[in-house]
Motif scaffolding. Sequence first.
Motif, short mmCIF file in Angstrom:
data_model
loop_
_atom_site.label_atom_id
_atom_site.label_comp_id
_atom_site.label_asym_id
_atom_site.label_seq_id
_atom_site.Cartn_x
_atom_site.Cartn_y
_atom_site.Cartn_z
N THR A 293 44.12 32.35 36.64
CA THR A 293 44.25 33.68 35.60
C THR A 293 45.15 34.57 36.09
N PRO A 294 46.04 35.97 35.90
CA PRO A 294 47.52 36.93 35.84
C PRO A 294 46.50 37.91 36.56
N ASN B 95 41.67 33.39 30.35
CA ASN B 95 42.37 34.48 30.84
C ASN B 95 42.21 35.69 31.37
N PRO C 171 46.20 40.54 30.71
CA PRO C 171 47.54 40.25 31.26
C PRO C 171 47.96 40.57 32.52
N ARG D 257 47.21 42.85 36.74
CA ARG D 257 46.35 42.19 37.85
C ARG D 257 45.76 43.75 38.32
#
Length: 270
Positions: A230-231, A240, A243, A245
């Motif tokens: 995952t981002p 996911n 998008p 951290r």
Amino acid sequence: MKFRFKALQRMREPDELDSPTLLASPRGWIATFVVLIIVAAASVWFFAGRLPVTVPAAGLLTHPAGTARLQSPYGGTVRSMLVRPDEAVQRGQEVAVITVDSGRDRTVHSPFTGRVVAFSAVDGHVVGQGEELLLIERTDTPDDRLVAMLFVPVDRAMGVVPGKPVDLSVSSAPPGAFGLLRGRVHSVSSYPVMLEHAADLVGGLEAARGYLKGVPARLVIVDLERDPATPSGYAWSTQNGPPARLQSQVSVAGAIGLGSQTLFDLLLGR
């Protein structure tokens, strides 16, 4: 006197005692069977079906050491703040210059490594000895990592033990769009957390009051489950997650899973 033909015919025929009597139409029987099936299924679910049991708790994403207030060792006027919010600082780094009453400049050093969260003083501000200058999130523990700190009311903390699963709703990542952050209980404080201790962890008395809400609470540290796919680098209930951290000092609402129980046991208060 005239009689209708059907009436006379009925008088001539004997009683049809052996003829079957129709109690209900086929459609009525179908409805009855459907109701019986529903009642039977509901009874089975009432005694055998299980409902998840969770404990809600408020908290935030931070590091295990929490935050610390850097206090001025001198009284005087702040000549210059040498760091900025969100800036990383190292232990021993110069963070401020204080002009004391004698006119001499004194340099204040950070006693720990971390990240500047907030200022309590600015250039030109008069401070007393021991007055707060900075709020720093510490990152200098050997096992430093991003964790969730949850405050669970004492009367609901029974059953909250290390290893229990936790779902976290992160304020900066709406669950409707990105799902819930996954984690597991790492530790539970042996004793209730006092307001002053909570203030040191979350960055002040006002924040601590918001989490404790005037009731004794145990501090629960939650390890976030990793997922390099995952981002964010963490596991989410969606594929996911967000998008970007995750950042620390973000409020979360947690649901700690304690297991499941039947509706029968729930109604009996077991």
